[in-house]
Design a protein around this motif. Structure first.
Motif, short mmCIF file in Angstrom:
data_model
loop_
_atom_site.label_atom_id
_atom_site.label_comp_id
_atom_site.label_asym_id
_atom_site.label_seq_id
_atom_site.Cartn_x
_atom_site.Cartn_y
_atom_site.Cartn_z
N VAL A 119 0.85 -1.19 0.00
CA VAL A 119 0.00 0.00 0.00
C VAL A 119 0.88 1.24 0.00
N ALA A 120 0.67 2.09 -0.97
CA ALA A 120 1.44 3.33 -1.05
C ALA A 120 0.69 4.47 -0.38
N GLU A 121 1.44 5.34 0.27
CA GLU A 121 0.83 6.51 0.91
C GLU A 121 0.59 7.58 -0.14
N GLY A 122 -0.64 8.08 -0.21
CA GLY A 122 -0.98 9.10 -1.19
C GLY A 122 -0.65 10.50 -0.70
N ARG A 123 -0.93 11.45 -1.55
CA ARG A 123 -0.61 12.84 -1.20
C ARG A 123 -1.48 13.34 -0.06
N TRP A 124 -2.77 12.96 -0.11
CA TRP A 124 -3.70 13.43 0.92
C TRP A 124 -4.24 12.29 1.77
N VAL A 125 -3.88 11.06 1.43
CA VAL A 125 -4.43 9.90 2.13
C VAL A 125 -3.30 9.05 2.69
N SER A 126 -3.43 8.62 3.93
CA SER A 126 -2.39 7.79 4.54
C SER A 126 -2.44 6.39 3.97
#
Length: 819
Positions: free
Chosen positions: A461-468
């Motif tokens: 799972v990659a951490e998004g810009r606005w989402v953990s």
């Protein structure tokens, strides 16, 4: 054989980005490293395109499957090398990492130049190792690239057509009414929903459930019983790769009654939609759209459907809960969630299919019969599939061999084929997360937080810009639940389950897939040898804790490439930690017996460590050396206090110490999102005061030292404006001595209060719940029933009802009973 590349494409997709990030680091300037990394980037981009092409192939040849397997192993090895590279530079390369960052001045640049010159001398052995490793990786990449060009990935030119098995869903359309078992009640329910109120308006009804649950059979029976009440009707079957034009033509042929002889619009979809609308404009119609998979297809189909106020009806069957809701325009009342067979109905269906003369199960087969039914767990297609295999086979040995055997060795054209449709329709990241569930034992309840944190630690799972990363992972789990591949248990107020489970049939299926892809190695610790010669990447060891003699370690197995180790049962099966060079996850939760942690602090890539529920009594003093550690769970162990070095764990997000005391300085751990600990530190510092201003803390579980003594009541007090980011608070205490000051915990949504007994003076002891204005869910639990506990129950319920208009999320239990 099916081609399994879902998890692989997820790994290869991530690698070019990881290599790109590596290029940005100063230590990538080591002689030759930068050019080699760029070469790997370019080749992996090319391989990624080939792998995505392979995902579209239905019948790949053996060369393609072999190539995919070799790419998989190479991708894992490259990722391990990338993750280890920076750590080894810092540890053995000395100053390369230390010089990172922009130069402050000319003087600094000159000093940096001399420093780097000195580093080149001191790091020569390390640089030589890196060069050799990169050389080996490049050679493997070049060889695989040449092989791909030489053999051309994909079906062999001129190869004979491969036999395509008959779609087993077809049989559901031809089930005789007297052979149906367990559907009577559901037939009546769907018919009532379909023909109920607002009979003059167009109505949509969805039937939703997992693969093999009987959706098509149910829809077909209802269709057969009701169609004569309509002027025209159609039953069309779809699929994940349906030809929408063909579906529209089939639908029109049935509705228009021409048997497909007239082809007014050719293949043009717009013309087909127009023809269907003309046909339905002045007729009362019944349409069944069986096995709908995508919103795109539904968008086309609903263009054909006309609201003519004649009481027409549309039935949709699907495996996707969200799609079922969409087809009914959000009306939950129009969605029928198909139920599994009861034990009695599953038994009757099995006997009907197996013993056609109507006889019951022979006595000598009763025990294995019970085990087979348990594995089918009410899934009709599984019951029928198992029964068909065992028809006219009275041997107990054959029942055990066939009935309890893995799906991957039986029924290739039946149940497994239908489950493949669901699996192949998943995106690569969801395939990876689903396969990961094969690590857990069959029919086990899996803690959601445990699963989510492990997914993140494995790099799925990659951490998004606005989402953990955790929020993204919860989205993945929700998608698997919506597709009826994972069963949710005990939902929170936000619909997120606290636990989840995989149906035994699906578990069997994903274990088969894991074996095919060498994704996970799942074995019984009693086995003398591992099942194949493949490199072990993820190991799940199941070892009965009820054995008289604990299982010894399998010392001969090479686990140097293992990314995760999970042990269920006795801790004696845990491999020697010194052999685990690239492990990211070490999960010993619930293991019995003594736990050996020798070599733990050498696991430099370790991100997830769980000793929860084990006999562990002490953590190594140097645990602060595990710089990559993100989760540390020692709840329900004998650990009384944590080493002071944990404050050096700069990436630690989830510190789950349970009743153990923490060292001073916890407030400095800015990455912490979840904290479970005792109410005071080793030096008696109050934890509430220590961390009340922590900015990132989202969940807090406090084993409070609040206590009641004659003439003295020590309370846990949550101050105003404290814990501004905490969403969930759990307090575990002997007595209810808790105060929430006004404006405390402004964002808390979940409050869990767990006490042993009430106060002796029969006062309630919990005050200020009405100050928690963001509350969504309150849980209050007492182990003992007494006057003090019931006084607290009344007070907390009254305060919570003032904050929570929806009282269904106020849960109260006293001595195991709900109130």
């Amino acid at each position: 054989m099916d081609l399994v590349v879902g998890a692989l494409s997820g790994v290869v997709d991530a690698l070019p980005g990881k290599l790109g990030a590596l290029l940005e680091q100063e230590y990538a300037h080591l002689s030759g490293v930068r050019d080699d990394i760029r070469f790997l980037q370019a080749e992996l981009d090319s391989m990624r395109a080939a792998i995505h092409h392979c995902e579209t192939l239905e019948n790949p040849d053996s060369q393609t499957r072999t190539w995919i397997g070799r790419v998989r192993e190479l991708a894992y090895d490259i990722e391990d090398w990338v993750d280890l590279f920076a750590i080894r530079v810092d540890a053995g390369g000395g100053g390369a990492a230390a010089t990172a960052g922009p130069p402050a001045s000319t003087c600094s640049r000159i000093l940096g130049w001399f420093r780097r010159g000195a580093d080149k001398v001191t790091t020569l052995p390390f640089r030589h190792v890196v060069a050799n490793e990169l050389k080996d990786i490049k050679e493997r990449v070049v060889e695989l690239s040449a092989q791909r060009k030489r053999y051309r990935v994909g079906p062999l030119a001129g190869a004979a057509a491969v036999h395509r098995p008959v779609d087993p869903r077809i049989s559901a359309l031809f089930v005789e009414a007297d052979r149906l078992v367990g559907l009577d009640g559901q037939i009546e329910e769907v018919s009532r929903i379909l023909m109920g109120a607002d009979s003059g308006k167009l109505k949509f009804v969805s039937i939703v459930g997992m693969a093999g649950s009987g959706k098509t059979t149910l829809a077909n029976v209802v269709f057969g019983q009701l169609k004569e009440s309509f002027q025209c009707w159609a039953f069309v079957s779809m699929g994940p790769k349906t030809d929408i034009s063909k579906t529209l033509r089939d639908m029109h042929a049935q509705l228009d009654g021409d048997g497909g002889r007239r082809r007014h619009g050719g293949e043009d979809i717009n013309n087909l939609i127009g023809m269907l609308r003309d046909t339905l404009q002045k007729k009362r119609y019944l349409i069944v759209i069986d096995d709908l998979w995508s919103s795109d297809n539904w968008a086309t189909l609903k263009c054909c459907i006309v609201e003519n106020n004649l009481g027409s009806r549309v039935i949709i069957t699907t495996r996707n809960n969200a799609l079922a809701q969409e087809c009914c325009y959000g009306s939950s009342e129009s969605v029928h969630k198909i139920r599994p067979l009861s034990n009695a109905d599953a038994r009757n269906l099995f006997l009907k299919k197996t013993f056609v003369n109507g006889n019951g199960c022979p006595q000598h087969l009763e025990d294995v019969f019970a085990q087979i039914l348990k594995r089918c767990d009410g899934l009709p297609l599984a019951v029928v599939s198992m029964a068909t295999k065992l028809t006219h086979n009275p041997s107990k040995g054959e029942w055990e061999r066939l009935g309890l055997n893995s799906l991957c060795n039986s029924d290739p054209d039946g149940l497994k084929q239908i489950l493949n449709l669901s699996y192949n329709n998943l995106k690569p990241n969801l395939k990876t997360c689903l396969l990961y569930l094969s690590i857990f034992p069959e029919s086990s309840d899996i803690d959601t937080d445990r699963l989510i944190r492990r997914w993140v630690a494995e790099g799925f799972v990659a951490e998004g810009r606005w989402v953990s990363a955790e929020e993204t992972a919860i989205g993945y789990l929700s998608e698997l639940i919506s597709r009826n591949l994972v069963l949710p248990l005990e939902l929170n107020h936000d619909g997120i389950p606290r636990r989840c489970r995989v149906h035994p049939v699906i578990h069997d299926f994903i274990v088969c897939k894991s074996v095919e892809e060498n994704f996970a190695t799942v074995i019984d610790a009693q086995q003398q040898h591992f099942p194949n010669n493949s490199t072990v990447r993820r190991l799940s060891l199941k070892n009965s804790s009820k054995q008289d003699k604990p299982t010894s370690r399998n010392e001969s197995t090479d686990l140097s490439h293992a990314r995760s180790i999970t042990v269920f049962g006795h801790a004696s099966a845990v491999p020697q930690l010194t052999n685990l060079k690239v492990v990211r996850v070490l999960d010993l939760e619930g293991c019995d017996g003594p736990v050996c942690l020798e070599g733990l602090c050498k696991l430099v890539l370790l991100r997830y460590l769980s000793l929860r529920g084990t006999a562990a009594s002490e953590l190594p003093a140097a645990i602060g050396d595990l710089k990559c550690l993100e989760t540390l769970d020692v709840r329900s162990t004998k650990v009384e206090e944590l080493p002071s070095s944990i404050v050096r764990l700069g990436k630690l997000m989830h510190l789950l110490a349970g009743s153990a005391k923490l060292p001073d300085g916890i407030a400095k751990m800015k990455a912490l999102k979840t904290l479970s600990c005792f109410g005071t530190t080793k030096s008696s510092v109050n934890i509430v005061e220590e961390i009340s201003k922590h900015d990132n803390l989202r969940e807090l579980e406090l084993y409070s030292d609040a206590s009641e003594t004659p003439g003295n009541k020590k309370r846990a007090i949550f101050p105003a404006h404290g814990f501004r980011s905490v969403k969930k608070l759990c307090i575990r205490c002997s007595s209810p001595l808790v105060t929430f000051e006004p404006k405390a915990l402004p964002t808390v949504q979940v409050l869990e209060l767990r006490f042993q007994k009430g106060l002796a003076d029969e006062s309630w002891g919990v005050s200020g719940v009405e100050n928690l204005l963001s509350l969504k869910h309150v849980l209050l639990e007492f182990e003992q029933h007494d006057a003090g506990s019931m006084a607290t129950v009344d007070a907390v319920r009254k305060a919570a009802q003032g904050v929570l208009p929806d009282h269904q999320y106020i849960t109260i239990k006293v001595d195991g009973k709900s109130y």
